[in-house]
Design a protein around this motif. Structure first.
Motif, short mmCIF file in Angstrom:
data_model
loop_
_atom_site.label_atom_id
_atom_site.label_comp_id
_atom_site.label_asym_id
_atom_site.label_seq_id
_atom_site.Cartn_x
_atom_site.Cartn_y
_atom_site.Cartn_z
N ILE A 1 0.82 -1.30 0.01
CA ILE A 1 0.00 0.04 -0.09
C ILE A 1 0.69 1.27 -0.05
O ILE A 1 0.57 2.19 -0.73
CB ILE A 1 -0.88 -0.16 1.15
CG1 ILE A 1 -2.37 1.01 0.92
CG2 ILE A 1 -0.41 0.34 2.45
CD1 ILE A 1 -3.25 0.69 0.17
N GLU A 2 2.18 1.25 0.68
CA GLU A 2 2.81 2.33 0.55
C GLU A 2 3.53 2.78 -0.80
O GLU A 2 3.51 3.98 -1.12
CB GLU A 2 4.04 2.22 1.58
CG GLU A 2 3.04 2.32 3.12
CD GLU A 2 4.47 2.05 4.14
OE1 GLU A 2 5.40 0.96 3.94
OE2 GLU A 2 4.40 2.72 5.22
N ALA A 3 3.83 1.61 -1.28
CA ALA A 3 4.47 1.87 -2.80
C ALA A 3 3.16 2.28 -3.82
O ALA A 3 3.44 3.17 -4.50
CB ALA A 3 4.89 0.53 -3.25
N ALA A 4 1.66 1.80 -3.42
CA ALA A 4 0.80 2.27 -4.35
C ALA A 4 0.74 3.69 -4.21
O ALA A 4 0.37 4.58 -4.92
CB ALA A 4 -0.34 1.50 -4.07
N HIS A 5 0.50 4.29 -2.84
CA HIS A 5 0.41 5.58 -2.40
C HIS A 5 1.47 6.53 -3.21
O HIS A 5 1.16 7.42 -3.71
CB HIS A 5 0.59 5.68 -0.96
CG HIS A 5 0.19 7.08 -0.71
ND1 HIS A 5 1.12 8.27 -0.61
CD2 HIS A 5 -0.90 7.64 -0.17
CE1 HIS A 5 0.57 9.38 -0.20
NE2 HIS A 5 -0.70 9.05 0.22
N VAL B 1 -4.61 11.69 -3.62
CA VAL B 1 -4.90 10.53 -2.94
C VAL B 1 -4.65 10.62 -1.43
O VAL B 1 -4.04 11.57 -0.85
CB VAL B 1 -3.74 9.41 -3.20
CG1 VAL B 1 -2.29 9.84 -3.16
CG2 VAL B 1 -4.09 7.94 -2.71
N SER B 2 -5.77 9.78 -1.12
CA SER B 2 -5.78 9.95 0.76
C SER B 2 -4.67 9.38 1.34
O SER B 2 -3.80 8.78 0.70
CB SER B 2 -6.80 9.25 1.24
OG SER B 2 -6.64 7.78 1.34
N GLY B 3 -4.37 9.54 2.53
CA GLY B 3 -3.16 8.90 3.35
C GLY B 3 -3.79 7.48 3.46
O GLY B 3 -4.75 7.05 3.32
N VAL B 4 -2.70 6.60 4.05
CA VAL B 4 -3.23 5.33 4.08
C VAL B 4 -3.81 5.28 5.49
O VAL B 4 -3.61 5.90 6.24
CB VAL B 4 -1.66 4.45 4.42
CG1 VAL B 4 -2.07 3.11 4.69
CG2 VAL B 4 -1.01 4.28 3.04
N LEU C 1 -6.24 3.08 0.88
CA LEU C 1 -6.14 4.53 0.59
C LEU C 1 -7.30 4.58 -0.19
O LEU C 1 -7.97 3.65 -0.91
CB LEU C 1 -4.78 5.00 0.00
CG LEU C 1 -4.34 4.16 -1.10
CD1 LEU C 1 -5.04 4.61 -2.62
CD2 LEU C 1 -2.81 4.20 -1.35
N SER C 2 -7.60 6.16 -0.72
CA SER C 2 -8.54 6.38 -1.41
C SER C 2 -8.40 7.51 -2.68
O SER C 2 -7.41 8.26 -2.06
CB SER C 2 -10.06 6.59 -0.87
OG SER C 2 -9.88 7.71 0.01
#
Length: 147
Positions: free
Chosen positions: A77-81, A91-94, A125-126
């Motif tokens: 998820i961090e890489a996607a963010h 993008v939102s935060g995780v 995230l969204s």
């Protein structure tokens, strides 16, 4: 009998703008077919996904921006963010859900940061497309049995 999810239909107000947005996300263009001024279908597929989205002119009576809760799955998820933010996507935060289960509608129950112990299926995230169609990205590192 297998039933495989193949396509989600997104309601958009501007086909060109939507196409540019999703292509900027790195999604593959599979088709862009118009049979006249009143019918056009654009199909794009997220990297690594067996399912696609379509949008266009004359493909759905739904109001632009009315799709919410669609989920993309990643293993980091961090890489996607970082990827989405690097592409200029607001993008939102995780976050994770206060109840420890799937996220709720809206922003109620969101807790900033990764799920405790980085629990698989627990971090999200969204982001929205230009029309407001709402996406979630969910981290899945270990699949539930049978998946």
């Amino acid at each position: 009998m297998d039933y495989k999810l193949e396509v989600l239909v997104l309601p958009v107000s501007d086909v060109g703008r939507a196409k540019a947005f999703y292509k900027e996300l790195g999604w593959r263009e599979d088709a862009d077919i118009a049979t006249g001024a009143d019918f056009r279908v654009v199909q794009l597929t997220p990297p690594g996904s067996p399912a696609s989205v379509i949008f266009g002119t004359g493909v759905t009576p739904a109001d632009p921006g009315s799709m919410h809760g669609m989920v993309l799955v990643v293993d980091d998820i961090e890489a996607a963010h970082a990827d989405l933010a690097g592409r200029g996507v607001p993008v939102s935060g995780v976050f994770h859900d206060a109840g420890g289960v799937f996220h709720r509608a809206g922003t109620e129950g969101r807790v900033a940061g990764m799920a405790p112990e980085r629990q698989s299926y627990g971090s999200f995230l969204s982001f929205d497309d230009p029309d407001g169609n709402g996406w979630f990205v969910q981290e899945v590192t270990t699949r539930l049995p049978g998946r």
